[in-house]
Design an enzyme around this catalytic site. Structure first.
Site, PDB file in Angstrom:
ATOM      1  CG  HIS A  27      -5.146  -8.916   1.408  1.00  0.00           C
ATOM      2  ND1 HIS A  27      -5.660  -7.666   1.678  1.00  0.00           N
ATOM      3  CD2 HIS A  27      -4.786  -8.894   0.098  1.00  0.00           C
ATOM      4  CE1 HIS A  27      -5.617  -6.937   0.581  1.00  0.00           C
ATOM      5  NE2 HIS A  27      -5.091  -7.650  -0.381  1.00  0.00           N
ATOM      6  NE  ARG A  41      -3.426  -2.399   2.785  1.00  0.00           N
ATOM      7  CZ  ARG A  41      -3.068  -3.560   3.338  1.00  0.00           C
ATOM      8  NH1 ARG A  41      -1.846  -3.709   3.838  1.00  0.00           N
ATOM      9  NH2 ARG A  41      -3.924  -4.564   3.394  1.00  0.00           N
ATOM     10  CE  LYS A  87      -6.645  -1.532   5.763  1.00  0.00           C
ATOM     11  NZ  LYS A  87      -7.671  -1.776   4.728  1.00  0.00           N
ATOM     12  CG  HIS A 135      -5.183   0.563  -5.191  1.00  0.00           C
ATOM     13  ND1 HIS A 135      -4.996   0.184  -3.883  1.00  0.00           N
ATOM     14  CD2 HIS A 135      -6.241  -0.145  -5.644  1.00  0.00           C
ATOM     15  CE1 HIS A 135      -5.909  -0.721  -3.563  1.00  0.00           C
ATOM     16  NE2 HIS A 135      -6.680  -0.930  -4.604  1.00  0.00           N
ATOM     17  CE1 TYR A 185      -5.754  -4.049  -3.289  1.00  0.00           C
ATOM     18  CE2 TYR A 185      -6.919  -5.719  -2.028  1.00  0.00           C
ATOM     19  CZ  TYR A 185      -6.457  -4.436  -2.164  1.00  0.00           C
ATOM     20  OH  TYR A 185      -6.698  -3.522  -1.174  1.00  0.00           O
ATOM     21  NE  ARG A 208      -2.870  -3.621  -1.699  1.00  0.00           N
ATOM     22  CZ  ARG A 208      -2.237  -4.335  -0.782  1.00  0.00           C
ATOM     23  NH1 ARG A 208      -0.919  -4.405  -0.797  1.00  0.00           N
ATOM     24  NH2 ARG A 208      -2.904  -4.982   0.153  1.00  0.00           N
TER      25      ARG A 208
END
Length: 327
Positions: A293, A172, A198, A267, A302, A270
């Site tokens: 993830h 990210r 995250k 993105h 994705y 990604r």
């Protein structure tokens, strides 16, 4: 409605303080909760919302002008923004059920699909293999550009490293600009990047050999001696901002042959990483761990389709290959 949204926002911000959510994610949830209140009406009772009401809210959001986009005629929210808003309000209603604010979760009766607009913008989709290879080739060439001008204003090595990290590892953009020099370490001769992702989660991702070399060259010749611990610095010696990364990609793109060039966002790179790793039959769980993830199902967002991919898969069907001759 307003009181319920405010109490939910207090909860998500508390989770950000404890590290259960990143501050950026908490603010997204807070913004989407405010948008929900505005679209539903402040006087609306949360427990009165039905599936049809949620459908109307989702459609109203999809048609809401996106102030971040300046392309003429591009007024609708992107598919990814719609999907994010749907996830945000779904989380709010899930908490509302657990807290007893509503008796029935209206999201269970909603029917509007997040991709009603017709898919991601081209800039956010994966590059083809040829386009990605052109971009990677241009990034590699930056390592051999003759040194000219002031050392603190030569950004070629940094720009090449940024594109290689984005294309090969698919981080990210927030993870990229947050990286520090100390986050890169060597174990048993392999260079790793400890990525802080995250929700306070970390992952150690091994660097491909070419990327590891680009990193070392940048650290030795391109970064300079500065007090800031950030890996990626502006020419003023400060941590690179998120908004600067797109300009870096575009600068490297100008070195790509026109027939291989296509606009792409961080993105989109990604997406490119996920798409080509999976298309090359890399283990799905390994790809999940590279991207950071927690759930395999998230990979579907994705992973883009590649032209001719099904034809190649059928030509190389593992059950129809001729057996190898015995030695």
């Amino acid at each position: 409605m307003v009181e319920a949204a405010d109490r939910y926002v207090e909860l998500v911000r508390a989770k950000a303080v404890t590290g259960a959510l990143s501050p950026a994610t908490a603010e997204v949830y807070a913004r989407d909760a405010a948008t929900l209140v505005a679209l539903a009406g402040e006087s609306t009772v949360l427990d009165d919302l039905t599936g049809e009401d949620v459908d109307a809210i989702l459609l109203a959001f999809a048609r809401k002008p996106d102030g971040r986009r300046v392309v003429p005629g591009a007024g609708l929210q992107s598919a990814s923004s719609q999907a994010r808003f749907r996830r945000s309000i779904s989380a709010l209603f899930k908490h509302a059920v657990l807290a007893g604010w509503v008796q029935i979760n209206p999201m269970a009766m909603a029917t509007v699909m997040a991709r009603e607009r017709g898919g991601l913008r081209a800039e956010r989709r994966a590059l083809t293999r040829e386009q990605a290879q052109g971009l990677v080739g241009a990034a590699r060439e930056l390592q051999s550009v003759p040194e000219q001008g002031r050392r603190d204003q030569r950004m070629e090595l940094r720009d090449g490293l940024i594109v290689l990290l984005l294309t090969a590892l698919g981080p990210r953009v927030s993870e990229l600009v947050r990286a520090n020099v100390e986050d890169f370490f060597t174990n048993d001769g392999v260079r790793y990047w400890r990525i802080f992702g995250k929700g306070g989660r970390t992952r150690d991702v091994p660097l491909p050999a070419d990327v590891a070399v680009a990193l070392e060259v940048y650290l030795e010749r391109g970064r300079g001696e500065v007090a800031d611990k950030a890996l990626l610095l502006s020419w003023r010696g400060r941590r690179l901002a998120r908004g600067d990364v797109q300009a870096v990609i575009e600068r490297v793109q100008r070195r790509v042959a026109p027939e291989q060039r296509r606009s792409v966002t961080p993105h989109g790179l990604r997406h490119t990483t996920a798409t080509h790793l999976l298309a090359d039959a890399v283990d799905m769980d390994a790809v999940r761990r590279v991207l950071g993830h927690s759930d395999l199902s998230t990979l579907g967002r994705y992973r883009d389709e590649l032209p001719g991919e099904l034809e190649v898969a059928m030509r190389a069907h593992p059950l129809l290959r001729a057996p190898k001759p015995e030695a």
